[in-house]
Design an enzyme around this catalytic site. Structure first.
Site, PDB file in Angstrom:
ATOM      1  N   ASP A   1     -11.793  44.343 -67.873  1.00 51.76           N
ATOM      2  CA  ASP A   1     -10.419  44.318 -68.364  1.00 51.76           C
ATOM      3  C   ASP A   1      -9.668  43.348 -67.464  1.00 51.76           C
ATOM      4  O   ASP A   1      -9.398  43.648 -66.302  1.00 51.76           O
ATOM      5  CB  ASP A   1      -9.818  45.731 -68.286  1.00 51.76           C
ATOM      6  CG  ASP A   1      -8.312  45.745 -68.583  1.00 51.76           C
ATOM      7  OD1 ASP A   1      -7.741  44.686 -68.901  1.00 51.76           O
ATOM      8  OD2 ASP A   1      -7.704  46.840 -68.482  1.00 51.76           O
TER       9      ASP A   1
ATOM     10  N   LYS B   1      -2.049  35.645 -66.555  1.00 51.78           N
ATOM     11  CA  LYS B   1      -2.464  35.827 -67.942  1.00 51.78           C
ATOM     12  C   LYS B   1      -1.381  35.342 -68.921  1.00 51.78           C
ATOM     13  O   LYS B   1      -1.686  34.938 -70.038  1.00 51.78           O
ATOM     14  CB  LYS B   1      -2.749  37.314 -68.167  1.00 51.78           C
ATOM     15  CG  LYS B   1      -3.446  37.659 -69.451  1.00 51.78           C
ATOM     16  CD  LYS B   1      -3.858  39.113 -69.405  1.00 51.78           C
ATOM     17  CE  LYS B   1      -4.342  39.650 -70.723  1.00 51.78           C
ATOM     18  NZ  LYS B   1      -4.687  41.074 -70.600  1.00 51.78           N
TER      19      LYS B   1
ATOM     20  N   GLU C   1      -8.212  44.579 -76.547  1.00 57.72           N
ATOM     21  CA  GLU C   1      -7.950  45.727 -75.675  1.00 57.72           C
ATOM     22  C   GLU C   1      -7.761  47.048 -76.437  1.00 57.72           C
ATOM     23  O   GLU C   1      -8.400  48.045 -76.088  1.00 57.72           O
ATOM     24  CB  GLU C   1      -6.755  45.414 -74.767  1.00 57.72           C
ATOM     25  CG  GLU C   1      -7.136  44.392 -73.708  1.00 57.72           C
ATOM     26  CD  GLU C   1      -5.955  43.661 -73.081  1.00 57.72           C
ATOM     27  OE1 GLU C   1      -4.803  44.090 -73.296  1.00 57.72           O
ATOM     28  OE2 GLU C   1      -6.189  42.671 -72.379  1.00 57.72           O
TER      29      GLU C   1
ATOM     30  N   ASP D   1      -0.711  49.972 -77.315  1.00 54.87           N
ATOM     31  CA  ASP D   1      -1.131  49.459 -76.002  1.00 54.87           C
ATOM     32  C   ASP D   1      -0.007  48.619 -75.386  1.00 54.87           C
ATOM     33  O   ASP D   1       0.257  47.496 -75.821  1.00 54.87           O
ATOM     34  CB  ASP D   1      -2.404  48.618 -76.200  1.00 54.87           C
ATOM     35  CG  ASP D   1      -2.918  48.008 -74.891  1.00 54.87           C
ATOM     36  OD1 ASP D   1      -2.251  48.142 -73.853  1.00 54.87           O
ATOM     37  OD2 ASP D   1      -3.994  47.383 -74.925  1.00 54.87           O
TER      38      ASP D   1
HETATM   39  N1  LIG Z   1       4.158  55.409 -64.087  1.00 55.06           N
HETATM   40  C1  LIG Z   1       4.524  54.249 -64.641  1.00 55.06           C
HETATM   41  N2  LIG Z   1       5.712  54.139 -65.251  1.00 55.06           N
HETATM   42  C2  LIG Z   1       6.110  52.973 -65.804  1.00 55.06           C
HETATM   43  N3  LIG Z   1       5.372  51.861 -65.769  1.00 55.06           N
HETATM   44  C3  LIG Z   1       4.177  51.907 -65.180  1.00 55.06           C
HETATM   45  C4  LIG Z   1       3.696  53.095 -64.582  1.00 55.06           C
HETATM   46  N4  LIG Z   1       2.478  52.834 -64.075  1.00 55.06           N
HETATM   47  C5  LIG Z   1       2.207  51.538 -64.324  1.00 55.06           C
HETATM   48  N5  LIG Z   1       3.241  50.970 -64.989  1.00 55.06           N
HETATM   49  C6  LIG Z   1       3.358  49.570 -65.446  1.00 55.06           C
HETATM   50  O1  LIG Z   1       2.238  49.260 -66.233  1.00 55.06           O
HETATM   51  C7  LIG Z   1       1.958  47.875 -66.136  1.00 55.06           C
HETATM   52  C8  LIG Z   1       0.495  47.682 -65.851  1.00 55.06           C
HETATM   53  O2  LIG Z   1      -0.235  48.276 -66.863  1.00 55.06           O
HETATM   54  P1  LIG Z   1      -1.730  47.889 -67.149  1.00 55.06           P
HETATM   55  O3  LIG Z   1      -2.504  47.904 -65.902  1.00 55.06           O
HETATM   56  O4  LIG Z   1      -2.195  48.712 -68.270  1.00 55.06           O
HETATM   57  O5  LIG Z   1      -1.489  46.408 -67.662  1.00 55.06           O
HETATM   58  P2  LIG Z   1      -2.419  45.167 -67.612  1.00 55.06           P
HETATM   59  O6  LIG Z   1      -3.737  45.526 -68.172  1.00 55.06           O
HETATM   60  O7  LIG Z   1      -2.369  44.546 -66.299  1.00 55.06           O
HETATM   61  O8  LIG Z   1      -1.615  44.236 -68.605  1.00 55.06           O
HETATM   62  P3  LIG Z   1      -1.924  43.647 -70.048  1.00 55.06           P
HETATM   63  O9  LIG Z   1      -2.807  44.611 -70.755  1.00 55.06           O
HETATM   64  O10 LIG Z   1      -0.579  43.515 -70.654  1.00 55.06           O
HETATM   65  O11 LIG Z   1      -2.549  42.345 -69.774  1.00 55.06           O
HETATM   66  C9  LIG Z   1       2.835  47.319 -65.041  1.00 55.06           C
HETATM   67  O12 LIG Z   1       3.932  46.646 -65.630  1.00 55.06           O
HETATM   68  C10 LIG Z   1       3.294  48.576 -64.325  1.00 55.06           C
HETATM   69  O13 LIG Z   1       4.571  48.391 -63.754  1.00 55.06           O
END
Ligand SMILES: Nc1ncnc2c1ncn2[C@@H]1O[C@H](COP(=O)(O)OP(=O)(O)OP(=O)(O)O)[C@@H](O)[C@H]1O
Lengths: 238, 606
Positions: free
Chosen positions: B8, B69, B167, B189
């Site tokens: 991922d 990204k 995803e 998502d």
């Molecule tokens: N408890 C929470 N409350 C609100 N936001 C959160 C919380 N935990 C994580 N996030 C937010 O979730 C996001 C990261 O999520 P995730 O890891 O699923 O995304 P990613 O896979 O990096 O991004 P994408 O799928 O968009 O490329 C960040 O913006 C983070 O601030």
């Protein structure tokens, strides 16, 4: 554009019977996997979508059966299952899957299915209407005027609101019209299938066949026209 | 077949997972964390990725890349509106964004490759074998250029990308594996940088995507900005300071905004505090969940439009959705859950860890490809319509959005002028009428034999493969000869450039190994220094005075080496110190044994 569809049934069968496995050269007659070496075979470009999915050329299809067949063939063809195979097999898997997906999309929808079958039977391309069908002529001209007027007025004004109400009513009427055409089509589909099931080939059935084809084609093109008008209307008042 | 891992590659966080006897597992790093923050710092000592790089965000903002990204498969004009938010400088070359870090510029796939290489090494360390094949996930709404850029990143990192999967559908695989559900599900998502909605039908192990929609530029990052902008405005009025001239403080604001947002998912009220530049004290304020929600409400509501579109394309109403699955860190927010619940009229599922479920699904897909899992099959769709530009600048659609992939369309081309030897074709992706309003994917020139106008008949096949990536083939219907087609991407790296980057990355890898060794050596040195100092403090009376002096000398030599950049020098000094402190260690051990610590290892006593 696709001239393959004009081939008659006989030449198609002949071709299938004659085909050989690309890998071991043993005879394969329409099976998707060679009985001897078990290699996947490319779906012939000459196969129509009905035959490809193992269905008779009928306008009424059991959607549940169609889906089951689609899933079954997907499991047989999908590139996911050919990752460890040779490059040739991967290419065939890709082509077959793409073909299967198109076949399923065309047969799943009754209108597309009918348009496709008409092309197969009558060998001609889909007629595209550029002017309204005769029985709708007046109505549609008036609608076009109302649409133009609506586009030119302030939507929040009193006239704007009135025009909008009028258009909504018009939309309703047209949608009803479309549904009634679909009911008519449904009847024609049943008649067509019944005729095919009888399987007679005399002058009488030939006349009946041509009548059905002509009527279906006309209603299909009228329906497509009305559908476009409705889409345009919906987009304008949205 | 060699093992395939699932990756991922997220905007904010990245993970790698594999299938362990029928169960997908995320691989943790040395620091025991499953997540690798998608942050890359290029320091004088080389490349740093992940958690250690995160520290450089405020220390070294101009040379630390995050959220790369967002730039994948894009040109500079696409991100014009948000340039001010990024501390590093961006340029463009050949239609591709370049990120300038120090003397060098990097394309987004190169930066992503650095994250991928970190994940690859993590998997190799854990599994004890070399990893060369992967399934990588992308947002479902990614266009062809963005997918291609992701594939390029994999190649640059030394990974053969066997499949790009979406995803939300990956998440559904992980979920389906566990729940063995049948029916219609919606996957919502909402991650760090992108939003996707996918509607699937699950039946007898087939995962058939009915429709997908989304926004590749809508995520947690945007929420953080909203909060950060509020803080910046308040700092300006309250303290008269414009932080935009201080990239390090801008980063601190960004991080504090994210922290505040995350904490408000659990708490109703929190205290915000950030340091101001030039010893001007701190900016502090209280932030409540209500305040946060009113700031970000509009952004959250922007996710609802795509949900309705997807439902419409799937021919379903919200009530017909049996289950709703939440994926992505941003779905932890109570407001998001509430909105989703309102739209679909049912409580969404969130049993699976929303940060990990995508990587787990990628591992399931990897297992399907390697022939391990045979009862599951994912039938995905292309998110955007594909077409070509025709006369008058209109787009003519060849493959409609939400068509199941692989999908193909054939189109016949001929000439308009006698003796014409080529036809230029412009490939587009999008839903708008006019070519210029859609995404340009690339162009190619069909070679045509010189014949009277209208005589040549060249059939072009546009094929979208199972990765959602376009392949073009052409054949002359008159001669049956096929011609190979080289599509010039509008927003992508050329084949040659990717080749060069792969070579570069090998050179770079050598440097990285050095950087990694240095970091590890420093950590180990720090640990040894702490232990030895502790022993000296407690046990210097146990050994002769001159040995104490020798230990102290070796200690300070190691401290000096640790500040240097040579991992071998550090290791050598560590060996010297261990040698010098040998009798001290033995004496301490005896002493503890006497005090009843039999059978314990040295490391357990310290
Ligand atoms: N408890 C929470 N409350 C609100 N936001 C959160 C919380 N935990 C994580 N996030 C937010 O979730 C996001 C990261 O999520 P995730 O890891 O699923 O995304 P990613 O896979 O990096 O991004 P994408 O799928 O968009 O490329 C960040 O913006 C983070 O601030």
């Amino acid at each position: 554009m696709d001239h393959h569809h004009t081939h008659g049934t006989n030449s198609r069968e002949l071709q299938m019977a004659r085909s050989m496995c690309w890998h071991c050269q043993s005879e394969v007659s329409g099976e998707y996997f060679c009985e001897r070496c078990v290699k996947v075979q490319p779906v012939s470009k000459d196969l129509d979508y009905f035959t490809c999915m193992g269905f008779p050329r009928r306008l009424t299809i059991d959607l549940r059966q169609l889906e089951t067949k689609f899933y079954e063939l997907s499991r047989a063809f999908h590139p996911d299952f050919f990752q460890n195979k040779s490059e040739e097999e991967q290419t065939i898997s890709l082509g077959n899957s793409a073909m299967l997906n198109t076949a399923y999309r065309m047969l799943r929808d009754p209108i597309q299915r009918a348009e496709y079958l008409l092309d197969l039977e009558a060998g001609a391309v889909k007629e595209i209407r550029t002017s309204p069908p005769a029985d709708l002529f007046e109505e549609i001209l008036e609608l076009q005027d109302t649409l133009d007027e609506y586009r030119a007025t302030d939507r929040t004004s009193e006239t704007g609101r009135q025009l909008r109400t009028k258009l909504l009513a018009e939309q309703h009427t047209l949608e009803q019209r479309k549904r009634s055409m679909e009911t008519q089509l449904q009847q024609l589909f049943t008649d067509w299938d019944a005729l095919q099931d009888r399987g007679e080939a005399n002058s009488q059935t030939r006349v009946e066949r041509d009548r059905l084809l002509k009527q279906m084609r006309e209603i299909l093109s009228n329906r497509a026209y009305v559908k476009n008008i409705v889409n345009d209307l919906v987009a304008t008042i949205a | 077949m060699a093992r395939i891992v699932g990756i991922d590659l997220g905007t904010t966080n990245s993970l790698v997972a594999y299938m362990d006897k029928g169960t997908p597992r995320v691989i943790a790093g040395r620091n025991e964390r499953n997540i690798v923050p998608s942050v890359v710092a290029i320091t004088d000592n080389g490349l740093i990725v992940g958690d250690p790089a995160k520290e450089h965000l405020t220390r070294n903002p101009e040379r630390t890349v995050y959220s790369v990204k967002r730039f994948m498969g894009k040109g500079l004009a696409d991100v014009q509106g948000e340039l001010a938010y990024f501390p590093y400088s961006l340029t463009e070359q050949g239609g591709v964004i370049r990120i300038k870090l120090g003397e060098k510029t990097y394309s987004p796939p190169q930066i992503s490759a650095m994250i991928l290489r970190e994940l690859k090494q993590r998997a190799e360390a854990h599994l004890g074998e070399s990893i060369t094949k992967a399934v990588i996930t992308v947002p479902a709404y990614f266009n062809d250029s963005q997918r291609q850029a992701t594939k390029d990143a994999g190649m640059i990192a030394g990974l053969e990308v066997l499949r790009i999967i979406n995803e939300p559908t990956a998440a559904s695989l992980a979920y389906g594996l566990q729940e063995k559900t049948q029916g219609t599900i919606a996957v919502y998502d909402f991650g760090g940088g992108t939003f996707d909605i996918s509607i699937l039908k699950l039946k007898n192990g087939i995962f058939e995507v009915l429709a997908t929609n989304g926004d590749t530029h809508l995520g947690g990052d945007d929420l953080d900005r909203q909060v950060g902008d509020l803080f910046l405005a308040e700092i300006r009025t309250r303290h008269g300071i414009d932080l935009s001239a201080h990239p390090d403080h801008m980063q601190a604001i960004r991080l504090e905004s994210e922290r505040a947002k995350i904490r408000l998912s659990d708490e109703l009220k929190i205290q915000v505090s950030v340091e101001l530049p030039d010893n001007k004290g701190r900016f502090t304020r209280e932030l409540t969940r209500d305040q946060l929600e009113s700031l970000i409400m509009d952004i959250i509501d922007r996710t609802l439009g795509p949900c309705r579109m997807a439902l419409k394309d799937a021919g379903l109403t919200p009530i017909e959705i049996d289950e709703v699955l939440l994926v992505g860190g941003s779905t932890r927010m109570p407001l998001v859950r509430q909105r989703v619940q309102e739209l679909f009229g049912k409580t969404p599922h969130c049993e699976l860890n929303p940060d990990e479920v995508v990587a787990l699904g990628a591992a399931v897909q990897a297992d399907i490809l390697s022939g391990g899992t045979t009862d599951m099959l994912l039938l995905d769709v292309t998110p955007l319509s594909l077409g070509i530009e025709t006369m008058g600048g209109v787009m003519s659609s060849l493959i409609r959005r939400n068509t199941t992939i692989p999908a193909s369309a054939k189109e016949m081309f001929t000439t308009y002028v006698d003796g014409q030897t080529g036809v230029d074709i412009h490939i587009l992706q999008g839903e708008r009428e006019l070519a210029k309003d859609n995404r340009s994917l690339g162009r190619f020139r069909l070679k045509v034999p010189p014949l009277p106008a209208g005589v040549p008949r060249i059939e072009v096949t546009f094929l979208i493969d199972a990765n959602g990536i376009l392949n073009v083939k052409a054949s002359d219907m008159r001669t049956g000869q096929s011609q190979s087609i080289e599509v010039r991407p509008s927003y992508g790296l050329s084949g040659n450039e990717v080749e060069r980057m792969i070579e570069d990355s090998f050179k770079f890898a050598a440097k990285d190994v050095n950087a990694r060794k240095l970091i590890e050596a420093r950590l180990d040195a720090a640990a040894l220094i702490t232990t030895t100092e502790k022993f000296l403090g407690e046990g210097s009376h146990l050994i002769p005075q001159e040995e104490v002096a020798a230990v102290r000398a070796a200690l300070s030599a190691l401290a000096t080496a640790k500040d240097g950049n040579d991992p071998r020098a550090i290791r050598a000094s560590m060996a010297d110190l261990e040698q010098a402190a040998k009798s001290l260690t033995v004496a301490m051990l005896d002493d503890s044994l006497k005090r009843g610590l039999q059978g314990k290892k040295l490391s357990e006593i310290t």
